[in-house]
Design an enzyme around this catalytic site. Structure first.
Site, mmCIF file in Angstrom:
data_model
loop_
_atom_site.group_PDB
_atom_site.id
_atom_site.type_symbol
_atom_site.label_atom_id
_atom_site.label_comp_id
_atom_site.label_asym_id
_atom_site.label_seq_id
_atom_site.Cartn_x
_atom_site.Cartn_y
_atom_site.Cartn_z
ATOM 1 N N LEU A 254 0.831 -1.202 0.000
ATOM 2 C CA LEU A 254 0.000 0.000 0.000
ATOM 3 C C LEU A 254 0.864 1.250 0.000
ATOM 4 C CD1 LEU A 254 -2.785 1.386 0.273
ATOM 5 C CD2 LEU A 254 -2.498 1.246 2.758
ATOM 6 N N ILE A 255 0.611 2.113 -0.962
ATOM 7 C CA ILE A 255 1.145 3.476 -0.944
ATOM 8 C C ILE A 255 -0.020 4.374 -0.549
ATOM 9 C CG2 ILE A 255 2.201 5.334 -2.267
ATOM 10 C CD1 ILE A 255 4.038 2.906 -1.847
ATOM 11 N N GLN A 260 0.325 8.669 -3.899
ATOM 12 C CA GLN A 260 0.106 7.815 -5.068
ATOM 13 C C GLN A 260 0.336 8.591 -6.364
ATOM 14 O OE1 GLN A 260 -3.778 6.011 -4.599
ATOM 15 N NE2 GLN A 260 -3.144 4.848 -2.798
ATOM 16 N N HIS A 264 6.305 5.726 -6.205
ATOM 17 C CA HIS A 264 6.823 5.073 -4.996
ATOM 18 C C HIS A 264 6.588 3.561 -5.013
ATOM 19 C CE1 HIS A 264 7.586 9.019 -3.398
ATOM 20 N NE2 HIS A 264 6.313 9.356 -3.538
ATOM 21 N N GLU A 288 0.745 -12.834 -3.628
ATOM 22 C CA GLU A 288 -0.488 -13.498 -3.230
ATOM 23 C C GLU A 288 -1.687 -12.759 -3.814
ATOM 24 O OE1 GLU A 288 -3.048 -14.056 0.895
ATOM 25 O OE2 GLU A 288 -0.884 -13.846 1.003
#
Length: 431
Positions: A254-255, A260, A264, A288
């Site tokens: 997660l950014i 966003q 990154h 996953e």
């Protein structure tokens, strides 16, 4: 036996209809009244990453969840409030939290058999204890933020030019684990963001030592001091592969929304790949249940890593997918065969002159030979049916297998792939 004549029966029928109409109108009016007390929780939840006290009143620093169904149900609605605001403010670095609920009106005893949702309890289920409930305490913690430092080992430093600020901003990526002092508590606060931005998120078992944690921080200045703000993170689980290897699998990535679109995610994924590439015990790196956006990100990172390998030179690309590519990508970059094939297809597209009829045809056939696998499986099943089914049953199955439709679907899949691959190449050209 019936004791009513026709006229009496008609009167009873009419009375019944009027009762239904009256009840329906009453219910609709009540529904309209109750609807005023329904709030979209994606809009009600207000998130902030606070660096300065003035950020608390600055609407430009507020962002909202993409999802809230895991906390408030599939409808993503909280009932019982007007003007509901669920404030979840985090100090930018250590993520100390302010949690407060505000509303303009709440249902009361005038609503028979109706109670407001217990919003506070739902939020308390996912945020760890120790949060602030008033602004003064939160600001006091903000003043101590200068003491916060990133956890773990520094792996990579990079910069991104900020047009608005007119300067380059420095970012750092660290690898941490639960032995780092204070990291367990920090991670408990950090993982709460998953519930709002990953559709099927769940919290991991942090007591399992096979987890690795990779964190992205921004360096910024405040009153002459250097501080750090949390940008995003990734968790990776190290699976055992017989007899003496491991297969790191990306589980969560997660950014945070304010960061966003700045590259990154690619920096983080590439850094994690480079970290595992140096380990002789790592077989390959997987993910996953990857999302569509993650697959696109991985395409870009893996193509960037592979493009300089000799086995992916233009001349060898035009000769087709080879075992040499599989071996070199696996041994040097820890990339598995499936992902290597995708890298090959993207790089071969770059090496192909699609305006040349022969090159274009060769590329199209090469990709479609891979895509046609599921259709060939259907044809093998059909051959078995011819031997086993009665004529009428076979006709039934044949009606479900439209060869023309299969060709259309194959062409659509090819065109979609080419479109996705072109976007990867466009981004690569700008990198």
């Amino acid at each position: 036996m019936c004791y009513l004549n026709n006229t009496d029966a008609q009167i009873v029928h009419l009375l019944t209809l009027w009762k239904k109409i009256f009840f329906s109108l009453g219910l609709t009016a009540m529904e309209k009244k109750l609807a005023e007390y329904k709030c979209n929780t994606n809009e009600a939840i207000q998130l902030k990453l606070v660096r300065f006290p003035e950020d608390l009143e600055d609407e430009n620093t507020t962002f909202n969840p993409e999802y809230s169904h895991q906390v408030f149900g599939d409808d993503e609605v909280a009932f019982g409030y007007k003007g509901l605001k669920i404030l979840l403010y985090y100090i930018a670095g250590n993520l100390s939290t302010l949690f407060r609920i505000e509303y303009t009106s709440k249902v009361n005893e005038k609503f028979d058999c109706v109670e407001a949702d217990d919003v506070e309890s739902k939020i308390r289920e996912i945020i760890p204890p120790g949060f602030c409930t008033n602004t003064d305490d939160f600001v006091s913690l903000l003043e101590k933020e200068v003491n916060f430092k990133p956890f773990g080992m520094l792996l990579h430093t990079y910069s991104v030019h900020n047009e608005e600020a007119g300067e380059d901003i420095t970012y750092q990526i660290y690898k941490a684990d639960m032995t780092c002092p204070g990291f367990r508590e920090y991670h408990e606060r950090l993982q709460t963001f998953l519930m709002w931005f990953i559709e099927t998120a769940s919290f991991i078992d942090v007591d399992d030592e096979r987890w690795n944690y990779f964190l992205v921080f921004e360096k910024y200045n405040k009153d002459g001091a250097t501080l750090f703000a949390t940008v995003g993170y990734m968790t990776v689980y190290n699976y055992y592969v017989y007899p003496d290897k491991t297969r790191p699998r990306v589980s969560q990535m997660l950014i945070l929304p304010p960061f966003q679109g700045e590259g990154h995610g690619a920096q983080l994924l590439e850094t994690v790949h480079r970290y595992y590439m140096t380990s002789p015990t790592v077989l390959d790196i997987t993910a996953e249940d990857p999302s569509e956006n993650y697959v696109k990100l991985r395409d870009f990172v893996l193509v960037k890593l592979c493009q300089d390998l000799l086995c992916f030179s233009p001349g060898k690309l035009m000769q087709g997918f080879s075992q040499e590519m599989v071996m070199e990508a696996q041994q040097k970059l820890k990339i598995n065969k499936q992902h290597t094939r995708r890298v090959y297809e993207i790089l071969r597209l770059r090496a192909t002159d699609m305006g040349d009829a022969e090159q274009s045809r060769s590329y199209r056939l090469d990709i479609k030979r891979r895509l046609i696998g599921p259709y060939k499986k259907k044809q093998r099943e059909l051959a078995k049916m011819r031997r086993c089914l009665r004529p009428e049953e076979l006709t039934n199955q044949l009606n479900q297998i439209d060869l023309n439709m299969q060709h259309e679907q194959l062409e659509e899949s090819f065109q979609q792939l080419v479109s996705d691959y072109r976007r990867v190449l466009e981004r690569l050209a700008q990198a």
